[in-house]
Motif scaffolding. Sequence first.
Motif, PDB file in Angstrom:
ATOM      1  N   TYR A 167       0.835  -1.204   0.000  1.00 29.15           N
ATOM      2  CA  TYR A 167       0.000   0.000   0.000  1.00 29.15           C
ATOM      3  C   TYR A 167       0.870   1.254   0.000  1.00 29.15           C
ATOM      4  N   ARG A 168       1.869   1.286   0.864  1.00 25.10           N
ATOM      5  CA  ARG A 168       2.727   2.471   0.978  1.00 25.10           C
ATOM      6  C   ARG A 168       3.517   2.710  -0.303  1.00 25.10           C
ATOM      7  N   LEU A 171       1.047   4.350  -2.656  1.00 28.57           N
ATOM      8  CA  LEU A 171       0.791   5.720  -2.218  1.00 28.57           C
ATOM      9  C   LEU A 171       1.992   6.622  -2.506  1.00 28.57           C
ATOM     10  N   ASP A 191      -5.589   7.256  -9.587  1.00 26.16           N
ATOM     11  CA  ASP A 191      -4.844   7.177  -8.324  1.00 26.16           C
ATOM     12  C   ASP A 191      -5.732   6.653  -7.208  1.00 26.16           C
ATOM     13  N   LEU A 195      -5.734   2.987  -4.750  1.00 24.64           N
ATOM     14  CA  LEU A 195      -5.802   2.867  -3.297  1.00 24.64           C
ATOM     15  C   LEU A 195      -7.067   2.161  -2.834  1.00 24.64           C
TER      16      LEU A 195
END
Length: 220
Positions: A167-168, A171, A191, A195
Amino acid sequence: MRHLVRTNKPRILEEKDVIWTQKFIESGKDRPTNGSSTYAHTEVKKALSDISFQKCFYSEVKFANLSEAQVDHYIEVTEDKTKTFEWNNLFLSHKDSNQGKKPNRIIPNSEILNPFIDSDEEIEKHLFFDDDENIRFLSEKGRKTIEKYRLDKTIFNELRRQKLKEYRKVLESILVSIESNPDKNGMSEVDKNALRIFSQTDSPFSYMFKLILKRNNLKL
């Protein structure tokens, strides 16, 4: 843990649960000796897996295949043999949640969260994750849920961290793209969708990511 909706009883239980229950009670045994061909039949596992999108009902670990999953009795066989093959009493669990689970005489079901009864909003009142995504509790009910199903076990924390790294990474890529493009005004729909994937109900640890997005004002 996420709210789940029970589907119709699988065919094998429609045909066999009454017969299996009668034979089991008459046997005088403490537990069925042929679980893999009765309450943990492949049809039963498949139906349970479909309910949870191939995830453990408690930890939200995603199963690579159904051999990793175990069928858990919500009301234990030792408590009530008549519920051994009852569809509403069968849950799907990761082995590390099911093995060593605290019995109801120690932590009663009435004192913990139930994914079929409690909504996502109700679950949110009792459980959260810290910055390293270790599961934490907001109430006594949350604490007992974690303890009963071993949701703070090292293997679950590590699997959550691995998913959190993914996830990071996504992001960070989005934020770098925004920073390097002066004409880009915040996140695009592409984007946001990148997420959103992490918090979709069919994704592993989707409840954790739902809370992460909410905590970072990214309720998408």
